[in-house]
Design an enzyme around this catalytic site. Structure first.
Site, mmCIF file in Angstrom:
data_model
loop_
_atom_site.group_PDB
_atom_site.id
_atom_site.type_symbol
_atom_site.label_atom_id
_atom_site.label_comp_id
_atom_site.label_asym_id
_atom_site.label_seq_id
_atom_site.Cartn_x
_atom_site.Cartn_y
_atom_site.Cartn_z
ATOM 1 N N SER A 148 4.148 11.964 5.968
ATOM 2 C CA SER A 148 2.933 12.541 5.388
ATOM 3 C C SER A 148 3.146 14.031 5.202
ATOM 4 O O SER A 148 3.910 14.649 5.963
ATOM 5 C CB SER A 148 1.748 12.334 6.340
ATOM 6 O OG SER A 148 0.604 13.034 5.857
ATOM 7 N N TYR A 161 -1.886 13.308 14.748
ATOM 8 C CA TYR A 161 -1.257 12.684 13.566
ATOM 9 C C TYR A 161 -0.067 13.512 13.055
ATOM 10 O O TYR A 161 1.012 12.953 12.826
ATOM 11 C CB TYR A 161 -2.341 12.494 12.501
ATOM 12 C CG TYR A 161 -1.932 11.792 11.235
ATOM 13 C CD1 TYR A 161 -1.797 10.409 11.178
ATOM 14 C CD2 TYR A 161 -1.720 12.526 10.060
ATOM 15 C CE1 TYR A 161 -1.457 9.771 9.986
ATOM 16 C CE2 TYR A 161 -1.385 11.894 8.875
ATOM 17 C CZ TYR A 161 -1.254 10.521 8.835
ATOM 18 O OH TYR A 161 -0.923 9.897 7.661
HETATM 19 N N1 LIG Z 1 -3.556 7.297 2.168
HETATM 20 C C1 LIG Z 1 -3.057 8.522 2.203
HETATM 21 O O1 LIG Z 1 -3.560 9.447 1.553
HETATM 22 C C2 LIG Z 1 -1.872 8.844 3.061
HETATM 23 C C3 LIG Z 1 -1.404 10.173 3.112
HETATM 24 C C4 LIG Z 1 -0.303 10.470 3.887
HETATM 25 C C5 LIG Z 1 0.354 9.481 4.567
HETATM 26 N N2 LIG Z 1 -0.101 8.193 4.512
HETATM 27 C C6 LIG Z 1 0.602 7.167 5.270
HETATM 28 O O2 LIG Z 1 0.868 6.055 4.437
HETATM 29 C C7 LIG Z 1 0.760 4.850 5.189
HETATM 30 C C8 LIG Z 1 -0.256 3.908 4.549
HETATM 31 O O3 LIG Z 1 -1.508 4.547 4.458
HETATM 32 P P1 LIG Z 1 -2.798 3.781 3.891
HETATM 33 O O4 LIG Z 1 -3.808 4.824 3.601
HETATM 34 O O5 LIG Z 1 -2.380 2.846 2.810
HETATM 35 O O6 LIG Z 1 -3.239 2.942 5.176
HETATM 36 P P2 LIG Z 1 -4.417 1.900 5.344
HETATM 37 O O7 LIG Z 1 -5.223 1.780 4.082
HETATM 38 O O8 LIG Z 1 -5.135 2.239 6.603
HETATM 39 O O9 LIG Z 1 -3.664 0.522 5.555
HETATM 40 C C9 LIG Z 1 -2.967 0.307 6.739
HETATM 41 C C10 LIG Z 1 -2.298 -1.046 6.682
HETATM 42 O O10 LIG Z 1 -1.607 -1.205 7.914
HETATM 43 C C11 LIG Z 1 -2.036 -2.386 8.563
HETATM 44 N N3 LIG Z 1 -1.969 -2.079 9.998
HETATM 45 C C12 LIG Z 1 -2.615 -1.117 10.675
HETATM 46 N N4 LIG Z 1 -2.242 -1.114 11.965
HETATM 47 C C13 LIG Z 1 -1.301 -2.105 12.079
HETATM 48 C C14 LIG Z 1 -0.520 -2.570 13.150
HETATM 49 N N5 LIG Z 1 -0.618 -2.042 14.374
HETATM 50 N N6 LIG Z 1 0.345 -3.577 12.923
HETATM 51 C C15 LIG Z 1 0.467 -4.130 11.690
HETATM 52 N N7 LIG Z 1 -0.246 -3.706 10.630
HETATM 53 C C16 LIG Z 1 -1.129 -2.711 10.828
HETATM 54 C C17 LIG Z 1 -3.417 -2.675 8.013
HETATM 55 O O11 LIG Z 1 -3.639 -4.074 8.011
HETATM 56 P P3 LIG Z 1 -4.537 -4.877 9.040
HETATM 57 O O12 LIG Z 1 -5.722 -3.990 9.338
HETATM 58 O O13 LIG Z 1 -4.857 -6.106 8.268
HETATM 59 O O14 LIG Z 1 -3.671 -5.122 10.236
HETATM 60 C C18 LIG Z 1 -3.253 -2.198 6.565
HETATM 61 O O15 LIG Z 1 -2.642 -3.211 5.790
HETATM 62 C C19 LIG Z 1 0.397 5.287 6.614
HETATM 63 O O16 LIG Z 1 1.563 5.442 7.380
HETATM 64 C C20 LIG Z 1 -0.243 6.639 6.411
HETATM 65 O O17 LIG Z 1 -0.157 7.454 7.554
HETATM 66 C C21 LIG Z 1 -1.202 7.855 3.772
#
Ligand SMILES: NC(=O)c1ccc[n+]([C@@H]2O[C@H](COP(=O)([O-])OP(=O)(O)OC[C@H]3O[C@@H](n4cnc5c(N)ncnc54)[C@H](OP(=O)(O)O)[C@@H]3O)[C@@H](O)[C@H]2O)c1
Length: 257
Positions: A148, A161
């Site tokens: 990130s 984080y």
């Molecule tokens: N969105 C952003 O702007 C952003 C920015 C910087 C970095 N990131 C990084 O990109 C990645 C994805 O972000 P996102 O926003 O797409 O996340 P998200 O919408 O919260 O989705 C998280 C996914 O991970 C699964 N999950 C969560 N905890 C889990 C666990 N312990 N074991 C297995 N599956 C798990 C959830 O599924 P279930 O709930 O069904 O288990 C869901 O499919 C993350 O690492 C985040 O830190 C995102």
């Protein structure tokens, strides 16, 4: 003369946390690029929904219900996955959770959960996957970790984080150095602000939402699909000599001040 090869044909790709958000977008893009994808999450119904939607689009997909943060059974769960579907050619460490709190109000449990799920789990799974990829040398492999821009930029009220994400950045480098000799590359993708489900509240906040947009040179949130170019590139033959790099996908957010 030939066009660059972005195909993932005949590859098996495991994307952790891929029932929604960036993980799901990456899984769809990998499937459309020729890979068989393994959808992971904690909830069988949500996994099933994602798998079915990819299959209905005409692409092969399987599910792996496993809490990535559970370290006790990580090795046995990964071994049975490999037994069932084979060694993944591509691992995407995408699972990430964010407990937005200052250090002053973070409990010890908040801190250890964040570090365990965001960092330790990815180290453990990468070790298992990289060793399995290395054992079947010379086919190599790809490991891509979702870090990130918060790994470089801290903000009050969100203390742990960035620590976990900067640690993950270290993992990108360690894997690149240790497993490069086996033809396994390790790279990161550092997203900026994506309008995924986990950011919905912030995006809709009448005060904080516009602040985020106002700081971004492109003047908007990214859509989940906008991560897929970087993810496909790093997994594809085009990126065969890219190792230990982190591609920032943030619309220029992190280069403004
Ligand atoms: N969105 C952003 O702007 C952003 C920015 C910087 C970095 N990131 C990084 O990109 C990645 C994805 O972000 P996102 O926003 O797409 O996340 P998200 O919408 O919260 O989705 C998280 C996914 O991970 C699964 N999950 C969560 N905890 C889990 C666990 N312990 N074991 C297995 N599956 C798990 C959830 O599924 P279930 O709930 O069904 O288990 C869901 O499919 C993350 O690492 C985040 O830190 C995102």
């Amino acid at each position: 003369m030939h066009a660059p090869d972005f195909s993932l044909k005949n590859k098996l790709a495991l994307i952790t946390g891929s029932t929604q958000g960036l993980g799901y977008a990456i899984a769809c893009a990998y499937a459309a690029s020729g890979a068989t994808v393994i959808i992971n999450g904690r909830d069988a119904e949500r996994i099933n929904r994602a798998v079915t939607s990819i299959q209905n689009a005409g692409y092969p997909a399987q599910g792996w219900a496993q809490d990535i943060g559970h370290l006790d059974d990580q090795a046995s769960a990964f071994a049975s996955l490999v037994e069932q579907v084979g060694v993944p050619d591509i691992l995407v460490n995408n699972v990430g959770i964010r407990i937005r709190k200052s250090l002053a109000v973070s409990s010890f449990d908040d801190i250890t959960t964040m570090i365990q799920v965001n960092l330790v789990a990815a180290i453990g799974l990468s070790k298992l996957a990289a060793q399995a990829m290395a054992d079947r040398r010379p086919s190599g492999g790809r490991i891509i970790s979702l870090t990130s821009i918060a790994g470089q930029l801290a903000r009050p009220g969100d203390a742990v984080y960035p620590v976990a994400k900067l640690g993950l950045q270290g993992l990108v480098h360690s894997l690149a150095v240790e497993f490069g000799p086996y033809g396994i590359t390790s790279n990161g993708i550092a997203p900026g602000t994506f309008a995924t489900e986990s950011n919905r509240e912030l995006a809709n906040d009448p005060v904080k939402g516009p602040v985020v947009v106002g700081r971004n040179p492109l003047g908007r949130w990214a859509q989940p699909d906008e991560i897929t170019g970087a993810a496909v590139f790093l997994a594809s033959p085009c990126a065969s000599y890219v190792n230990g790099h982190t591609l920032v996908v943030d619309g220029g957010f992190s280069v403004t001040f």
